[in-house]
Design an enzyme around this catalytic site. Structure first.
Site, PDB file in Angstrom:
ATOM      1  N   LYS A  50       0.813  -1.216   0.000  1.00  0.00           N
ATOM      2  CA  LYS A  50       0.000   0.000   0.000  1.00  0.00           C
ATOM      3  C   LYS A  50       0.850   1.272   0.000  1.00  0.00           C
ATOM      4  CE  LYS A  50      -0.653   0.009   5.044  1.00  0.00           C
ATOM      5  NZ  LYS A  50       0.124   1.237   5.292  1.00  0.00           N
ATOM      6  N   THR A  51       1.972   1.259   0.738  1.00  0.00           N
ATOM      7  CA  THR A  51       2.826   2.448   0.761  1.00  0.00           C
ATOM      8  C   THR A  51       3.389   2.722  -0.620  1.00  0.00           C
ATOM      9  OG1 THR A  51       3.392   1.958   3.061  1.00  0.00           O
ATOM     10  CG2 THR A  51       4.785   3.538   1.900  1.00  0.00           C
ATOM     11  N   ASP A  97      -3.156   7.461   4.899  1.00  0.00           N
ATOM     12  CA  ASP A  97      -2.791   6.066   5.135  1.00  0.00           C
ATOM     13  C   ASP A  97      -3.381   5.613   6.469  1.00  0.00           C
ATOM     14  OD1 ASP A  97      -1.620   3.613   4.748  1.00  0.00           O
ATOM     15  OD2 ASP A  97       0.399   4.248   5.289  1.00  0.00           O
ATOM     16  N   GLU A  98      -3.572   4.298   6.631  1.00  0.00           N
ATOM     17  CA  GLU A  98      -4.101   3.712   7.874  1.00  0.00           C
ATOM     18  C   GLU A  98      -5.420   4.383   8.279  1.00  0.00           C
ATOM     19  OE1 GLU A  98      -2.762   1.108   8.759  1.00  0.00           O
ATOM     20  OE2 GLU A  98      -0.601   1.158   8.463  1.00  0.00           O
ATOM     21  N   GLN A 126      -7.446  -4.481  10.280  1.00  0.00           N
ATOM     22  CA  GLN A 126      -6.305  -4.073  11.104  1.00  0.00           C
ATOM     23  C   GLN A 126      -6.634  -2.855  11.970  1.00  0.00           C
ATOM     24  OE1 GLN A 126      -2.272  -4.574   9.202  1.00  0.00           O
ATOM     25  NE2 GLN A 126      -3.484  -4.722   7.332  1.00  0.00           N
ATOM     26  N   ARG A 133       2.398 -10.241  10.545  1.00  0.00           N
ATOM     27  CA  ARG A 133       3.746  -9.645  10.577  1.00  0.00           C
ATOM     28  C   ARG A 133       4.780 -10.645  10.068  1.00  0.00           C
ATOM     29  NH1 ARG A 133       2.152  -5.448   9.693  1.00  0.00           N
ATOM     30  NH2 ARG A 133       0.189  -6.560   9.559  1.00  0.00           N
TER      31      ARG A 133
END
Length: 727
Positions: free
Chosen positions: A46-47, A229-230, A260, A611
């Site tokens: 995504k980044t 973002d997020e 998340q 993770r």
């Protein structure tokens, strides 16, 4: 390390912005005007999509860099995003920051529209807030053990996160009147000190936009495109800020994953992302489902767990890395066995060639850290506790920063009190009370009181002389208020003879205090190089906005220990999730609460699972020592949601391996053991083998020792010696 390359050579950036993107990423990058929701699964790049979108807007669509606002949640993430944008040959000028840094920047320009603060305001961290609240509780005549400052602070923060004021409201329910009273007095004290806390950074900008639409429109017009973002972690105040900033246009692209959303306890509202299409009609939705991080078995297990939630948007994550290893499930006797099991597995994998920075141990509750640290030390495994704020809470760091805070904001009374006592000058509580009373009566700061002959006339003896010297010190230091942070900090260290103070007050456990000061000086120097216009005020703001994950030393060969919350956004080849038990994960508070609480705990477990890149080990213990006694736990309900075909358990070894030990091919010197054998152990003494499991390097024994009780040991490292003739 993600397997998808994140950057392009600068020379090739303009021509190849879309190179290497999958179809969904390309769709997100090239979207034009209008609202965009990027549903980005864990590890889906995504980044990369966000940074390429910024480059596409500037380099291909003609948007000026200063017309782009990109917001994320941590300093670390913002720094990485800026570096990636720079690597794509995008001219400087875009605002890339956290919500809090963005709001602090706006307030440094426009807070004076609110009337009560100046641009030199101080940002109070959690420790500053607690100290101020403690004093307010005491001054109200109440006991701080009955009314804990942390509880009152959490009450105030929760109110602010939902946009409530300091007056009692229906949403407060049956809360004690003292909480509301302290909140009112706390806000007044902040105003007197020309200070804001973290929550205020957001709230004051919201107030500014609500009350001054002309100011709001300047920013809404300035930013043609917003990228967030997020987005699943935004609270209602942040949501309202974004609505203000999109008031003139609907060019907002948000990226996030409802699966998340793990910060409900601090105000995050999952409805913000679930309702995005309703809030912004006609929004385009792009799903990033190709995972570049984990093997398929890890993804399948994580998705099997999270699909038990109802508040989500379905995604089907897939990996091209192959199935990979099954997840390992280990049930241990107690926390010491669990910690030893993890340490021995890390040592075995390190012996095979893995670097220690490829491992992370995650846990829901901080108290699990104790046994884990002890086991890692005993096995000589280097580790780091990931808690970036910890450094800035050390006494010597807080002392020196108090002086810088006074240079930037002489109205900061809390900083003045701290500076007066570091080093100690003989100004006691009685003298401080007299100064406070004089300053309050005249509505001036403590610094003004220290500088006033009239105020000092109330003080006698050594304390009066100390105040005269302190006022002179502040006058000399004021020359550095507008200069670089390192120069100002060096002046403080020299003028206060702070290293000599550390030497005079050193205790046996204080060996690192001088090194900590040197580290702070190095940080200031680094800040000045990266931000030549930032100065003392910018440095203080940078320090105030440090988050836990900023403390992770990347590339340092140490095992990372951190909470599941701190692990958000990180990745490691090998991940251990410890304490996967009922009342720990899910936490007892969630079990006793609502279904929404259980869903957030499941999301937290999902974050921990995703993770892992190559190997995921889930551990639990039958009993743990808590509150002075043994507490027994059942394995977490979340483990039952993982298909058994994706798990390998140390209890699932073949039956024929019971009762014998088959060493690895290079273990010819290892003894042949059987159930019932009496053995000696270097630490636990003599014991009898009750069970044997596994083969080769994974062989384990349950041994009942005469003094230490039942222990589970990995035979490759236990160095058991068979006692001949004893049965």
């Amino acid at each position: 390390m993600t397997l998808q390359s994140d950057e392009l050579p600068a020379s090739a950036a303009r021509a190849d912005l879309l190179a290497g993107l999958n179809d969904a990423q390309r769709e997100a990058v090239t979207h034009g005007d209008g609202p965009l929701l990027i549903l980005a699964g864990a590890g889906s790049g995504k980044t990369r999509a966000i940074t390429r979108r910024i480059a596409h807007l500037v380099l291909e669509r003609g948007v000026r860099p200063q017309e782009v606002l990109a917001i994320t949640f941590t300093n670390k993430a913002a720094g990485e995003m800026r570096e990636r944008v720079d690597s794509l040959a995008v001219p400087r000028g875009a605002w890339v920051s956290t919500f809090h840094a963005m709001c602090a920047r706006i307030l440094r320009r426009d807070i004076e529209h609110l009337g009560a603060w100046t641009r030199d305001f101080t940002i109070y961290d959690t420790d500053d807030r607690q100290k101020l609240i403690r004093e307010l509780i005491k001054s109200a005549g109440y006991d701080t053990t009955a009314y804990r400052p942390g509880d009152v602070g959490a009450f105030i923060s929760e109110r602010k996160n939902r946009g409530a004021g300091a007056e009692r409201s229906d949403e407060d329910g049956f809360v004690d009147e003292l909480y509301v009273r302290v909140h009112r007095e706390y806000e007044a004290a902040l105003q007197r000190n020309n200070a804001l806390d973290f929550d205020d950074l957001l709230l004051k900008v919201l107030t500014l936009f609500d009350q001054h639409p002309g100011v709001r429109d300047q920013y809404a017009d300035a930013f043609r495109h917003l990228l967030v973002d997020e987005y699943q972690d935004t609270n209602r105040v942040q949501y309202r800020l974004l609505r203000h900033l999109t008031a003139l246009r609907q060019n907002i692209a948000v990226c996030g994953d409802p699966d998340q959303s793990i910060y409900g306890w601090r105000g995050a509202d999952i409805r913000n992302i679930l309702d995005f299409e309703k809030d912004f009609p006609g929004a385009r939705v792009v799903r990033l489902e190709q995972n570049y991080r984990s093997t398929q078995n890890i993804l399948d297990a994580a998705q099997a767990v999270i699909r038990n939630n109802t508040q989500r948007k379905e995604k089907g994550l897939f990996s091209q890395r192959g199935a990979g290893e099954k997840l390992t499930l280990v049930e241990c006797a107690d926390e010491d066995d669990e910690a030893r099991e993890i340490a021995l597995r890390i040592r075995a994998l390190a012996d095979e060639g893995r670097s220690h920075d490829e491992f992370a141990i995650l846990y829901r509750a901080n108290f699990l850290q104790r046994a884990l640290e002890r086991a890692l030390r005993l096995t000589s495994i280097p580790y780091q506790i990931v808690a970036g704020t910890e450094f800035y809470q050390r006494k010597e760091i807080k002392d020196l920063l108090a002086y810088l805070r006074l240079l930037a904001n002489p109205a900061d009374n809390e900083a003045c009190v701290r500076a007066l006592g570091a080093p100690a000058r003989g100004v006691g509580d009685k003298s401080l009370d007299d100064l406070r009373a004089w300053a309050a009566d005249r509505r001036v700061s403590l610094v003004r009181a220290c500088q006033s002959d009239e105020a000092r006339g109330r003080i006698k003896g050594k304390a009066k002389a100390a105040l005269v010297a302190f006022a002179g010190l502040l006058e000399r230091l004021s020359l550095y208020a507008s200069g670089p942070a390192e120069v100002a900090l060096l002046a403080v260290v020299e003028e206060t003879a702070y290293f000599e103070h550390l030497a005079r007050t050193a205790e046996r456990d204080d060996v690192d205090r001088e090194q900590n000061v040197q580290e702070l000086l190095a940080h200031a120097s680094e800040y000045d190089r990266a931000n030549p216009q930032g100065g003392v005020r910018g440095f203080l703001q940078d320090v105030a906005l440090v988050s836990d994950t900023d403390g992770l030393e990347a590339g340092v060969p140490k095992v990372a220990l951190m909470t599941l919350h701190s692990a958000k956004g990180l990745e490691f080849p090998v991940v251990f999730v410890a304490g996967v038990e009922e009342d720990l994960l899910p936490h007892a508070r969630a079990v006793a609460g609502s279904a929404e609480g259980i869903e957030e705990e499941r999301r937290l477990f999902y974050v921990g699972m995703t993770r892992a890149q190559d190997q995921l080990v889930l551990t639990s213990a039958v009993s743990r020592k808590l509150y002075g006694g043994d507490v027994f736990h059942r394995p977490s309900r979340f483990l039952e949601e993982i298909p058994r075909t994706l798990l390998q358990s140390v209890q699932d070894d073949e039956e024929e391996t019971l009762g014998q030990y088959a060493p690895a091919s290079d273990g010819a010197s290892a003894p042949a053991l059987r159930v019932g054998d009496v053995v000696e152990h270097d630490a636990f003494g003599r014991g009898r083998i009750e069970q044997l499991l596994g083969m080769g390097p994974n062989a384990r024994a349950s041994v009942h020792f005469q003094g230490a009780g039942l222990k589970q040991l990995m035979l490759a490292y236990a160095r058991l010696r068979k006692v001949s003739g004893a049965r």
